[in-house]
Design a protein around this motif. Structure first.
Motif, PDB file in Angstrom:
ATOM      1  N   LEU A  60       4.877 -10.695  -2.612  1.00  0.00           N
ATOM      2  CA  LEU A  60       4.051 -10.283  -1.781  1.00  0.00           C
ATOM      3  C   LEU A  60       4.019 -11.167  -0.511  1.00  0.00           C
ATOM      4  CD1 LEU A  60       1.004  -9.713  -4.015  1.00  0.00           C
ATOM      5  CD2 LEU A  60       2.331  -8.192  -3.322  1.00  0.00           C
ATOM      6  N   PRO A  61       4.375 -10.847   0.673  1.00  0.00           N
ATOM      7  CA  PRO A  61       4.856 -11.454   2.125  1.00  0.00           C
ATOM      8  C   PRO A  61       3.886 -12.402   2.280  1.00  0.00           C
ATOM      9  CG  PRO A  61       5.475  -9.154   2.090  1.00  0.00           C
ATOM     10  CD  PRO A  61       4.687  -9.221   1.060  1.00  0.00           C
ATOM     11  N   ALA A  62       2.707 -12.272   2.417  1.00  0.00           N
ATOM     12  CA  ALA A  62       1.506 -13.321   2.731  1.00  0.00           C
ATOM     13  C   ALA A  62       1.888 -14.669   1.782  1.00  0.00           C
ATOM     14  CB  ALA A  62       0.124 -12.658   2.733  1.00  0.00           C
ATOM     15  N   SER A  63       1.759 -14.312   0.624  1.00  0.00           N
ATOM     16  CA  SER A  63       1.834 -15.717  -0.166  1.00  0.00           C
ATOM     17  C   SER A  63       2.945 -16.410  -0.111  1.00  0.00           C
ATOM     18  CB  SER A  63       1.762 -15.041  -1.848  1.00  0.00           C
ATOM     19  OG  SER A  63       0.574 -14.482  -2.168  1.00  0.00           O
ATOM     20  N   VAL A  64       4.106 -15.786   0.368  1.00  0.00           N
ATOM     21  CA  VAL A  64       5.271 -16.546   0.940  1.00  0.00           C
ATOM     22  C   VAL A  64       5.144 -17.393   2.055  1.00  0.00           C
ATOM     23  CG1 VAL A  64       7.633 -16.327   1.294  1.00  0.00           C
ATOM     24  CG2 VAL A  64       7.038 -14.725  -0.338  1.00  0.00           C
ATOM     25  N   ASN A  65       4.378 -16.768   3.007  1.00  0.00           N
ATOM     26  CA  ASN A  65       4.327 -17.525   4.320  1.00  0.00           C
ATOM     27  C   ASN A  65       3.403 -18.681   4.063  1.00  0.00           C
ATOM     28  OD1 ASN A  65       5.720 -15.589   5.417  1.00  0.00           O
ATOM     29  ND2 ASN A  65       3.951 -14.282   6.003  1.00  0.00           N
ATOM     30  N   ASP A  66       2.476 -18.636   3.156  1.00  0.00           N
ATOM     31  CA  ASP A  66       1.669 -19.730   2.678  1.00  0.00           C
ATOM     32  C   ASP A  66       2.207 -20.850   2.024  1.00  0.00           C
ATOM     33  OD1 ASP A  66      -0.294 -20.296   0.142  1.00  0.00           O
ATOM     34  OD2 ASP A  66      -1.278 -20.846   1.808  1.00  0.00           O
ATOM     35  N   ARG A  67       3.398 -20.359   1.184  1.00  0.00           N
ATOM     36  CA  ARG A  67       3.993 -21.531   0.734  1.00  0.00           C
ATOM     37  C   ARG A  67       5.000 -22.104   1.563  1.00  0.00           C
ATOM     38  NH1 ARG A  67       1.055 -23.451  -2.922  1.00  0.00           N
ATOM     39  NH2 ARG A  67      -0.353 -22.367  -1.664  1.00  0.00           N
ATOM     40  N   ILE A  68       5.568 -21.465   2.431  1.00  0.00           N
ATOM     41  CA  ILE A  68       6.520 -22.149   3.458  1.00  0.00           C
ATOM     42  C   ILE A  68       5.935 -23.055   4.245  1.00  0.00           C
ATOM     43  CG2 ILE A  68       8.039 -21.499   5.491  1.00  0.00           C
ATOM     44  CD1 ILE A  68       8.557 -18.768   4.253  1.00  0.00           C
ATOM     45  N   ARG A  70       3.718  -2.948  -1.864  1.00  0.00           N
ATOM     46  CA  ARG A  70       3.548  -4.143  -1.471  1.00  0.00           C
ATOM     47  C   ARG A  70       2.515  -4.808  -0.771  1.00  0.00           C
ATOM     48  NH1 ARG A  70       8.952  -6.318   0.272  1.00  0.00           N
ATOM     49  NH2 ARG A  70       8.006  -8.453  -0.279  1.00  0.00           N
ATOM     50  N   TYR A  71       2.027  -3.986   0.295  1.00  0.00           N
ATOM     51  CA  TYR A  71       1.159  -4.686   1.256  1.00  0.00           C
ATOM     52  C   TYR A  71      -0.336  -4.010   1.054  1.00  0.00           C
ATOM     53  CZ  TYR A  71       5.587  -5.681   3.684  1.00  0.00           C
ATOM     54  OH  TYR A  71       6.728  -6.131   3.884  1.00  0.00           O
ATOM     55  N   SER A  72      -0.423  -3.106   0.107  1.00  0.00           N
ATOM     56  CA  SER A  72      -1.527  -2.290   0.089  1.00  0.00           C
ATOM     57  C   SER A  72      -2.917  -3.197  -0.405  1.00  0.00           C
ATOM     58  CB  SER A  72      -1.413  -0.978  -0.840  1.00  0.00           C
ATOM     59  OG  SER A  72      -2.727  -0.387  -1.017  1.00  0.00           O
ATOM     60  N   PHE A 117       0.608   6.132  -7.807  1.00  0.00           N
ATOM     61  CA  PHE A 117       0.384   5.489  -6.467  1.00  0.00           C
ATOM     62  C   PHE A 117       1.047   6.231  -5.401  1.00  0.00           C
ATOM     63  CE2 PHE A 117      -0.199   1.093  -8.905  1.00  0.00           C
ATOM     64  CZ  PHE A 117      -1.339   1.491  -9.429  1.00  0.00           C
ATOM     65  N   GLU A 118       2.090   6.671  -5.767  1.00  0.00           N
ATOM     66  CA  GLU A 118       2.719   7.486  -4.659  1.00  0.00           C
ATOM     67  C   GLU A 118       2.621   8.687  -4.193  1.00  0.00           C
ATOM     68  OE1 GLU A 118       6.592   6.605  -2.722  1.00  0.00           O
ATOM     69  OE2 GLU A 118       7.277   8.242  -3.610  1.00  0.00           O
ATOM     70  N   LYS A 119       2.819   9.537  -5.671  1.00  0.00           N
ATOM     71  CA  LYS A 119       2.561  11.132  -5.632  1.00  0.00           C
ATOM     72  C   LYS A 119       1.171  11.519  -5.530  1.00  0.00           C
ATOM     73  CE  LYS A 119       5.552  13.456  -6.054  1.00  0.00           C
ATOM     74  NZ  LYS A 119       6.669  14.144  -4.816  1.00  0.00           N
ATOM     75  N   ILE A 120       0.328  10.921  -6.255  1.00  0.00           N
ATOM     76  CA  ILE A 120      -1.033  11.456  -6.060  1.00  0.00           C
ATOM     77  C   ILE A 120      -1.983  10.650  -5.060  1.00  0.00           C
ATOM     78  CG2 ILE A 120      -3.216  11.377  -7.539  1.00  0.00           C
ATOM     79  CD1 ILE A 120      -1.604  11.917 -10.028  1.00  0.00           C
ATOM     80  N   LEU A 121      -1.818   9.343  -4.969  1.00  0.00           N
ATOM     81  CA  LEU A 121      -2.357   8.487  -3.959  1.00  0.00           C
ATOM     82  C   LEU A 121      -2.013   8.482  -2.714  1.00  0.00           C
ATOM     83  CD1 LEU A 121      -3.970   5.684  -6.480  1.00  0.00           C
ATOM     84  CD2 LEU A 121      -5.253   7.828  -5.754  1.00  0.00           C
ATOM     85  N   GLY A 122      -1.004   8.768  -2.511  1.00  0.00           N
ATOM     86  CA  GLY A 122      -0.070   8.769  -1.200  1.00  0.00           C
ATOM     87  C   GLY A 122       0.309   7.503  -0.817  1.00  0.00           C
ATOM     88  N   ILE A 123       0.364   6.582  -1.754  1.00  0.00           N
ATOM     89  CA  ILE A 123       0.763   5.150  -1.161  1.00  0.00           C
ATOM     90  C   ILE A 123       2.187   4.935  -1.534  1.00  0.00           C
ATOM     91  CG2 ILE A 123       0.510   2.568  -1.043  1.00  0.00           C
ATOM     92  CD1 ILE A 123      -2.213   3.162  -2.542  1.00  0.00           C
ATOM     93  N   ALA A 124       3.110   4.933  -0.300  1.00  0.00           N
ATOM     94  CA  ALA A 124       4.545   4.999  -0.214  1.00  0.00           C
ATOM     95  C   ALA A 124       4.963   3.954  -1.163  1.00  0.00           C
ATOM     96  CB  ALA A 124       5.248   5.073   1.047  1.00  0.00           C
ATOM     97  N   GLN A 125       6.441   3.609  -1.763  1.00  0.00           N
ATOM     98  CA  GLN A 125       6.747   2.595  -2.395  1.00  0.00           C
ATOM     99  C   GLN A 125       6.647   1.081  -1.705  1.00  0.00           C
ATOM    100  OE1 GLN A 125      10.939   3.054  -3.089  1.00  0.00           O
ATOM    101  NE2 GLN A 125      10.987   1.385  -4.839  1.00  0.00           N
ATOM    102  N   GLU A 126       7.185   1.186  -0.376  1.00  0.00           N
ATOM    103  CA  GLU A 126       7.351   0.050   0.108  1.00  0.00           C
ATOM    104  C   GLU A 126       5.712  -0.451   0.787  1.00  0.00           C
ATOM    105  OE1 GLU A 126       8.412  -3.663   1.775  1.00  0.00           O
ATOM    106  OE2 GLU A 126       9.609  -2.079   0.450  1.00  0.00           O
ATOM    107  N   ALA A 127       4.970   0.487   0.986  1.00  0.00           N
ATOM    108  CA  ALA A 127       3.589   0.435   1.293  1.00  0.00           C
ATOM    109  C   ALA A 127       2.772  -0.333   0.122  1.00  0.00           C
ATOM    110  CB  ALA A 127       2.843   1.525   1.921  1.00  0.00           C
TER     111      ALA A 127
END
Length: 432
Positions: free
Chosen positions: A124-132, A352-354, A340-350
């Motif tokens: 999850l990108p936000a957690s990586v930035n925090d550690r850097i 990670r940020y949802s 998550f994708e087919k029914i709720l409409g949250i795309a694969q890459e999205a």
């Protein structure tokens, strides 16, 4: 393959170490808000370095760390060593005690493309930035990531068993786990550890964000160093290594919550029925047991009503994500694709940020969150197996984020690893 070296660990001074349980803390990504507030009350607790407070948390941690060094709160071991770390634990509902055996050391920070350290899930990108930011400010690695090596001959356990008889630290942590730490400083034995790992890849079990943070920090340091040799301290990462062949390496499930859905219950169930067989249940506390051992089966708690849902086998081939078959076969891939994708409409890459998807380990908490209106639906999952982790790692593919929860979690505060220039180098490094 994996290059490891010993480290000169920083540890609490002898007087403070008598109450080491008051100084340790859970990992940054599992510590609860309530736990944090309690731990912050102790001015010397390791939480101040792993999850610092303040307007500029990373700088606050750096200043506190320097004060602790100056005042002798933390002291660096004179000799380099391999730090043995045993965790004695029981699983919920069982009286059997397990002992997970491992050791802490430095390992070269390999880029993913080198295929020496193999990951199995996304970050999850936000957690990586925090550690850097924290690593850049402190140049201290407060808690090791958890890696796995495979040694069916158990070559190193005899050395660890001997060392653990003279522990440096013993405590019981927040999980009810008994943690015991010892050190091996015999150069001959340390070389056995180095040689055992040199022909093996390492699978990253836990700490993807901390490791990714180390990689990004390393890249930034390389870019600013025209004389980069590959031997600088920033090239190394603090890691805890355990043997995949040991029965005490345990993985627990991480469940999913969806905070809100735009569909009514009737519409949501109707759409689910396209892909899944639905069975309504009477008791939500059966949800985690009724799916055990059943592939593509999930417990679902929708607005206070429990269901067992199981994918119809004939629809599985509809998964069109660009993934190898070993990843498509995973329960969590099924959940993330069809729900998550087919029914709720949250795309694969999205995904990670949802903020719509939350990851919860505690089964009872999942039910409570739905009952209290904090989530619309909870999906209860089976645990990923060690064999699945191995297969996915070796395939080069990734599982959905938060797929595994290796138990018990490593505890912060026993040993700290510095990558400062004047604190890292080992005078006798040629021996290893």
């Amino acid at each position: 393959m994996a290059e490891i070296i010993p480290l000169r660990g920083w540890r609490y001074n002898q007087e403070l170490s008598k109450n080491i349980q008051d100084l340790t803390s859970p990992l940054f990504d599992v510590v609860s808000v309530k736990q944090r507030e309690a731990l912050y009350q102790n001015p010397f607790n390791s939480i101040h370095l792993s999850v610092p407070q303040g307007i500029d948390p990373a700088q606050e941690a750096a200043e506190r760390l320097q004060n602790w060094k100056t005042e002798g709160i933390l002291r660096q071991d004179y000799l380099p060593g391999i730090y043995v770390y045993y965790q004695y634990f029981r699983l919920p509902g069982s009286d059997q005690e397990y002992c997970r055996k491992g050791f802490m050391c430095h390992m070269r920070a390999y880029d993913w493309s080198e295929k020496v350290l193999l990951r199995h899930e996304n970050t999850l990108p936000a957690s990586v930035n925090d550690r850097i930011a924290l690593l850049a400010a402190t140049q201290m690695q407060v808690s090791p990531t958890h890696g796995l090596y495979t040694d069916p001959d158990f070559m190193l356990e005899k050395y660890m068993d001997e060392a653990i008889q003279a522990p440096l630290h013993e405590s019981e942590d927040y999980q009810g786990v008994r943690d015991v730490v010892a050190v091996i400083q015999d150069a001959r034995i340390i070389k056995e550890f180095v040689n055992t790992l040199k022909d093996k890849p390492v699978l990253l079990a836990d700490g993807h964000h901390r490791y990714e943070g180390s990689l990004q920090y390393r890249k930034s340091q390389m870019a600013g160093n025209q004389n980069h040799t590959g031997q600088e301290p920033y090239n190394y990462h603090f890691i805890y290594l355990t043997n995949t062949e040991a029965c005490a390496v345990r993985i627990l499930p991480t469940h999913r919550l969806v905070t809100q859905i735009s569909l009514s219950s009737e519409e949501f169930l109707k759409n689910l029925a396209i892909y899944f067989t639905l069975t309504e249940l009477s008791d939500p506390y059966d949800l985690n047991e009724i799916i055990v051992g059943k592939p593509w089966a999930f417990g679902m708690y929708l607005y206070g009503k429990p269901y067992k849902i199981r994918l119809k086998p004939e629809v599985h081939a509809q998964i069109n994500w660009q993934l190898p078959d070993v990843v498509k076969a995973l329960d969590l891939t099924v959940l993330h694709y069809f729900v998550f994708e087919k029914i709720l409409g949250i795309a694969q890459e999205a995904q990670r940020y949802s903020e719509q998807i939350q990851y919860i380990r505690n089964f009872a908490e999942c039910l409570a969150r739905v009952d209290h209106g904090e989530a619309a639906v909870a999906f209860i999952t089976n645990a990923v197996t060690m064999e699945q982790v191995k297969t996915v790692c070796y395939s080069g593919a990734l599982m959905p984020q938060k797929s595994t929860f290796f138990y018990p979690k490593v505890i912060s505060g026993f040993v700290f690893s510095s990558i400062k220039q004047n604190e890292f180098y080992l005078e006798n490094s040629a021996c290893f």
